[in-house]
Design a protein around this motif. Structure first.
Motif, mmCIF file in Angstrom:
data_model
loop_
_atom_site.group_PDB
_atom_site.id
_atom_site.type_symbol
_atom_site.label_atom_id
_atom_site.label_comp_id
_atom_site.label_asym_id
_atom_site.label_seq_id
_atom_site.Cartn_x
_atom_site.Cartn_y
_atom_site.Cartn_z
ATOM 1 N N THR A 111 -10.816 7.601 0.230
ATOM 2 C CA THR A 111 -9.822 6.589 0.583
ATOM 3 C C THR A 111 -8.442 7.181 0.368
ATOM 4 O O THR A 111 -8.088 7.544 -0.752
ATOM 5 C CB THR A 111 -9.994 5.325 -0.271
ATOM 6 O OG1 THR A 111 -11.264 4.735 0.008
ATOM 7 C CG2 THR A 111 -8.899 4.305 0.041
ATOM 8 N N PHE A 351 -7.491 -4.983 0.973
ATOM 9 C CA PHE A 351 -7.036 -4.652 2.319
ATOM 10 C C PHE A 351 -6.545 -5.871 3.093
ATOM 11 O O PHE A 351 -6.149 -5.748 4.257
ATOM 12 C CB PHE A 351 -8.127 -3.899 3.070
ATOM 13 C CG PHE A 351 -8.368 -2.517 2.522
ATOM 14 C CD1 PHE A 351 -7.473 -1.495 2.780
ATOM 15 C CD2 PHE A 351 -9.459 -2.262 1.710
ATOM 16 C CE1 PHE A 351 -7.681 -0.227 2.253
ATOM 17 C CE2 PHE A 351 -9.674 -0.997 1.184
ATOM 18 C CZ PHE A 351 -8.776 0.033 1.451
ATOM 19 N N ALA A 357 -2.957 -2.345 3.199
ATOM 20 C CA ALA A 357 -3.569 -2.068 4.506
ATOM 21 C C ALA A 357 -2.683 -1.166 5.347
ATOM 22 O O ALA A 357 -3.159 -0.249 6.025
ATOM 23 C CB ALA A 357 -3.842 -3.379 5.243
ATOM 24 N N CYS A 360 -2.794 2.589 4.263
ATOM 25 C CA CYS A 360 -4.097 3.248 4.219
ATOM 26 C C CYS A 360 -4.310 4.119 5.456
ATOM 27 O O CYS A 360 -4.241 3.661 6.586
ATOM 28 C CB CYS A 360 -5.207 2.211 4.110
ATOM 29 S SG CYS A 360 -6.842 2.957 3.891
ATOM 30 N N ALA A 362 -7.284 6.301 5.535
ATOM 31 C CA ALA A 362 -8.731 6.345 5.720
ATOM 32 C C ALA A 362 -9.422 5.606 4.595
ATOM 33 O O ALA A 362 -8.951 5.600 3.449
ATOM 34 C CB ALA A 362 -9.226 7.793 5.771
ATOM 35 N N HIS A 363 -10.558 4.985 4.924
ATOM 36 C CA HIS A 363 -11.341 4.260 3.922
ATOM 37 C C HIS A 363 -12.762 4.066 4.448
ATOM 38 O O HIS A 363 -12.960 3.786 5.634
ATOM 39 C CB HIS A 363 -10.711 2.892 3.631
ATOM 40 C CG HIS A 363 -11.528 2.029 2.714
ATOM 41 N ND1 HIS A 363 -11.751 2.363 1.398
ATOM 42 C CD2 HIS A 363 -12.180 0.853 2.937
ATOM 43 C CE1 HIS A 363 -12.499 1.420 0.836
ATOM 44 N NE2 HIS A 363 -12.773 0.501 1.748
ATOM 45 N N GLU A 366 -13.853 5.777 7.687
ATOM 46 C CA GLU A 366 -13.143 5.483 8.927
ATOM 47 C C GLU A 366 -11.649 5.779 8.773
ATOM 48 O O GLU A 366 -11.087 5.600 7.687
ATOM 49 C CB GLU A 366 -13.301 4.014 9.313
ATOM 50 C CG GLU A 366 -14.724 3.605 9.643
ATOM 51 C CD GLU A 366 -14.812 2.135 10.039
ATOM 52 O OE1 GLU A 366 -15.903 1.726 10.471
ATOM 53 O OE2 GLU A 366 -13.789 1.410 9.912
ATOM 54 N N ARG A 368 -8.286 4.411 9.190
ATOM 55 C CA ARG A 368 -7.823 3.024 9.275
ATOM 56 C C ARG A 368 -6.469 2.885 9.979
ATOM 57 O O ARG A 368 -6.129 1.796 10.434
ATOM 58 C CB ARG A 368 -7.712 2.431 7.860
ATOM 59 C CG ARG A 368 -9.019 2.322 7.100
ATOM 60 C CD ARG A 368 -9.782 1.107 7.582
ATOM 61 N NE ARG A 368 -9.081 -0.129 7.271
ATOM 62 C CZ ARG A 368 -9.489 -1.028 6.370
ATOM 63 N NH1 ARG A 368 -10.602 -0.821 5.698
ATOM 64 N NH2 ARG A 368 -8.783 -2.124 6.156
ATOM 65 N N HIS A 369 -5.708 3.955 10.045
ATOM 66 C CA HIS A 369 -4.400 3.899 10.696
ATOM 67 C C HIS A 369 -4.604 4.119 12.186
ATOM 68 O O HIS A 369 -4.938 5.224 12.634
ATOM 69 C CB HIS A 369 -3.469 4.959 10.107
ATOM 70 C CG HIS A 369 -2.076 4.907 10.650
ATOM 71 N ND1 HIS A 369 -1.493 5.971 11.293
ATOM 72 C CD2 HIS A 369 -1.154 3.904 10.655
ATOM 73 C CE1 HIS A 369 -0.268 5.637 11.674
ATOM 74 N NE2 HIS A 369 -0.036 4.406 11.291
ATOM 75 N N GLU A 370 -4.411 3.074 12.965
ATOM 76 C CA GLU A 370 -4.798 3.104 14.375
ATOM 77 C C GLU A 370 -4.107 4.196 15.194
ATOM 78 O O GLU A 370 -4.764 4.884 15.980
ATOM 79 C CB GLU A 370 -4.583 1.729 15.007
ATOM 80 C CG GLU A 370 -5.551 0.671 14.463
ATOM 81 C CD GLU A 370 -5.393 -0.671 15.163
ATOM 82 O OE1 GLU A 370 -4.606 -0.741 16.134
ATOM 83 O OE2 GLU A 370 -6.060 -1.626 14.747
#
Length: 390
Positions: A111, A351, A357, A360, A362-363, A366, A368-370
């Motif tokens: 994470t 989150f 959120a 972040c 990765a967590h 995945e 997580r940052h689009e």
């Protein structure tokens, strides 16, 4: 849970991700702290001070047993691969340029929180490391200019004659630029500044500078208080309108940046030819391509002009040059973010919290940052297509 802090492995990086003061804060929140010996020495923090604050000192951090790794620079692939699944990292991640590293976080179940992604909202100001480090950088740029400029900054009226004040031009009025304005004003210079963002005029005036208005029709504001990239024709027009202000300046500080993109080119080689001999330009954006043509990160360049030369200073690791205070602020930013995630001595990210959120990378396997996830996917597609073409 334990917060681990290493000596930064990047050559020239003098900052450290925890100080004795932030160590004490972690302990107050029910966490423990493990510091690699000499991790803070380059920044001016002695091992004995960490021990006095309650940290455990070790010869080397065992990455395989880390709960939370606090760091300054983006982590390399070997470090990420050595961390256990479920570990947490907090530090600068440079997601736009470190796609492989972000993918590695997801692949290894780490994470990762990136300080660049902290939302720019009032509740997150105490965690905003971009702001705290830009403050350091803007101040340092003016000092670098002053050491190379062969004249005084302030006005002096003496029996031997009057010495006029230096004319300082600041291009880019974000945090670094505003601090540069304030510092140059304190030194007695006559300061003007320019920025494409609509709110900049009032901010420049609040620092005592004169705002330069250019006829560019519209501002170029982007999300989070940043500027957006200008179209080619407007960028050309911007440089054309800036040219007389550049020629009139004795010292220029350039701080313009666009997240995830090369630095915008504000001053060309032809514009340099209009400057007075002895003038100095300090380019804070040299590491990302430079606002000034000919700027090289970590180097001084002399450009011949009529009657002499202009010095271009390409800044590199600017906050690291003032490592004590840069570390003091950065370590507090990190500690405040970790504190937001700490519940009864356990790091438990919520989150649903927009700050957590938003920061972040990765967590849980995945990304997580689009925007970063999309960039990784695009890079993978491009690589597959290139391979297939052969």
């Amino acid at each position: 849970m334990d917060i681990a802090v290493r000596r930064e492995p990047i050559e020239g990086e003098r900052r450290v991700a925890a100080t004795p003061a932030s160590t004490a804060q972690y302990l107050k929140n029910g966490l423990t702290v493990t510091i690699e010996r000499s991790a803070g020495l380059a920044a001016g923090y002695a091992d004995a001070d960490y021990e006095a604050a309650g940290a455990t000192l070790v010869d080397a951090i065992d990455l395989s047993g880390v709960d939370v790794l606090a760091h300054v620079r983006p982590l390399d692939g070997a470090t990420i691969a050595s961390l256990p699944s479920g570990a947490v990292t907090v530090g600068f991640g440079s997601p736009a340029s470190e796609l492989e590293g972000v993918a590695a976080f997801a692949a290894h179940g780490v994470t990762a929180f990136s300080l660049e992604l902290i939302p720019r909202i009032s509740r997150a100001q105490s965690m905003d490391a971009l702001t705290s480090q830009s403050l350091i950088a803007g101040y340092r740029c003016v000092l670098e200019a002053g050491m190379r400029f062969p004249r005084f900054f302030p006005l002096y009226m003496t029996a031997a004659g009057t010495i006029p004040p230096a004319r300082v031009l600041v291009l880019g009025a974000g945090v670094a630029g505003l601090q540069a304005i304030a510092t140059a004003k304190r030194l007695g210079a006559k300061v003007s500044a320019y920025d494409v963002r609509s709110a900049s005029a009032d901010e420049v005036r609040s620092m005592g500078g004169t705002f330069i208005h250019l006829d560019l029709d519209a501002a170029a504001d982007a999300a989070g208080g940043y500027a957006k990239e200008l179209a080619a024709d407007r960028a050309d027009r911007q440089r054309e309108l800036l040219a007389p202000h550049v020629a009139d300046a004795d010292v220029i500080i350039t701080t313009a940046a666009i997240p995830g993109r090369p630095a915008p080119r504000l001053i060309t080689a032809s514009m340099l030819q209009g400057m007075k001999s002895g003038s100095v330009i300090v380019d804070l954006a040299a590491e990302t391509g430079g606002n000034v043509e000919g700027a090289v990160a970590g180097e001084d360049a002399r450009v011949e002009v009529s009657g002499g030369f202009v010095t271009i200073v390409g800044m590199k690791d600017a906050p690291s040059t003032m490592a004590f205070d840069a570390s003091r602020l950065l370590a507090q930013n990190i500690a405040n973010l970790i504190g937001l995630m700490t519940v009864e001595g356990v790091i438990a990210p919520d989150f649903d919290d927009e700050v957590i959120a938003g920061a972040c990378l990765a967590h849980a396997g995945e990304v997580r940052h689009e925007p970063t996830a999309a960039a990784i996917a695009a890079a993978a597609t491009s690589s597959t297509g290139t391979t297939g073409a052969h």
